[in-house]
Design a protein around this motif. Structure first.
Motif, PDB file in Angstrom:
ATOM      1  N   UNK A 127       0.848  -1.202   0.000  1.00  0.00           N
ATOM      2  CA  UNK A 127       0.000   0.000   0.000  1.00  0.00           C
ATOM      3  C   UNK A 127       0.878   1.245   0.000  1.00  0.00           C
ATOM      4  N   UNK A 128       0.603   2.191  -0.900  1.00  0.00           N
ATOM      5  CA  UNK A 128       1.377   3.439  -0.880  1.00  0.00           C
ATOM      6  C   UNK A 128       1.057   4.244   0.370  1.00  0.00           C
ATOM      7  N   UNK A 129       2.112   4.732   1.042  1.00  0.00           N
ATOM      8  CA  UNK A 129       1.944   5.517   2.261  1.00  0.00           C
ATOM      9  C   UNK A 129       2.242   6.996   2.047  1.00  0.00           C
ATOM     10  N   UNK A 130       3.233   7.293   1.215  1.00  0.00           N
ATOM     11  CA  UNK A 130       3.606   8.698   1.001  1.00  0.00           C
ATOM     12  C   UNK A 130       4.431   8.838  -0.261  1.00  0.00           C
ATOM     13  N   UNK A 131       4.436  10.061  -0.771  1.00  0.00           N
ATOM     14  CA  UNK A 131       5.303  10.435  -1.879  1.00  0.00           C
ATOM     15  C   UNK A 131       5.901  11.794  -1.522  1.00  0.00           C
ATOM     16  N   UNK A 132       7.171  11.972  -1.833  1.00  0.00           N
ATOM     17  CA  UNK A 132       7.851  13.214  -1.475  1.00  0.00           C
ATOM     18  C   UNK A 132       8.722  13.700  -2.614  1.00  0.00           C
ATOM     19  N   UNK A 133       9.051  14.974  -2.556  1.00  0.00           N
ATOM     20  CA  UNK A 133       9.950  15.604  -3.529  1.00  0.00           C
ATOM     21  C   UNK A 133      10.884  16.530  -2.765  1.00  0.00           C
ATOM     22  N   UNK A 134      12.162  16.471  -3.126  1.00  0.00           N
ATOM     23  CA  UNK A 134      13.154  17.353  -2.504  1.00  0.00           C
ATOM     24  C   UNK A 134      13.924  18.092  -3.586  1.00  0.00           C
ATOM     25  N   UNK A 135      14.302  19.315  -3.281  1.00  0.00           N
ATOM     26  CA  UNK A 135      15.177  20.099  -4.139  1.00  0.00           C
ATOM     27  C   UNK A 135      16.456  20.340  -3.365  1.00  0.00           C
ATOM     28  N   UNK A 136      17.589  20.154  -4.064  1.00  0.00           N
ATOM     29  CA  UNK A 136      18.884  20.276  -3.394  1.00  0.00           C
ATOM     30  C   UNK A 136      19.907  20.955  -4.308  1.00  0.00           C
TER      31      UNK A 136
END
Length: 144
Positions: A127-136
């Protein structure tokens, strides 16, 4: 003159909390062909996969570009956006010490910046719990 804010003497206790186990042969500083890392992650202390734990775990892996490099570069996060799914709407999922599968891949890298576009976390049942995006920003080995 003493600095206004002194650096911490030690890391905050939660910084030692994630446990990470490889899910594929690709590793950080492996000098591979692609910018993707996949691993099993969990909180070391007995804890179910709550919103707080899942959000913290989205930043547990190194940047995905590390899979292509053989040396470390400084890449501090300047932006992090996390979106949790309805799987966490009614409280934590799975039992204490539950593992989650995490995949981080780089969507864009260039001109001194990178976007880890697809950081996805699933529970052991898929089951998908989260999705994230980061900029660095990407710094060289000397940190400039």
């Amino acid at each position: 003159m003493a600095p206004v804010l002194a650096p911490p003497v030690r890391l905050a206790p939660f910084a030692h909390s994630p446990e990470i186990g490889p899910a594929t042969p690709t590793s950080a500083q492996g000098g591979g062909d692609g910018a993707e890392l996949t691993a099993w992650v969990r909180w070391k202390q007995p804890s179910a996969l709550s919103v707080t734990v899942v959000v913290f775990l989205t930043d547990a892996l190194p940047p995905a570009l590390y899979a292509m490099w053989s040396r470390t570069r400084a890449m501090p996060a300047v932006a992090l956006s996390v979106h949790v799914t309805e799987a966490l709407d009614h409280g934590p999922v799975s039992g204490d010490g539950a593992w989650a599968l995490m995949r981080m891949s780089t969507a864009f890298a260039g001109n001194g910046w990178t976007v880890d576009d697809d950081c996805a976390i699933w529970d052991v049942d898929g089951r998908p719990l989260a999705q994230a995006r980061q900029t660095r920003p990407v710094r060289d080995a000397a940190g400039s």
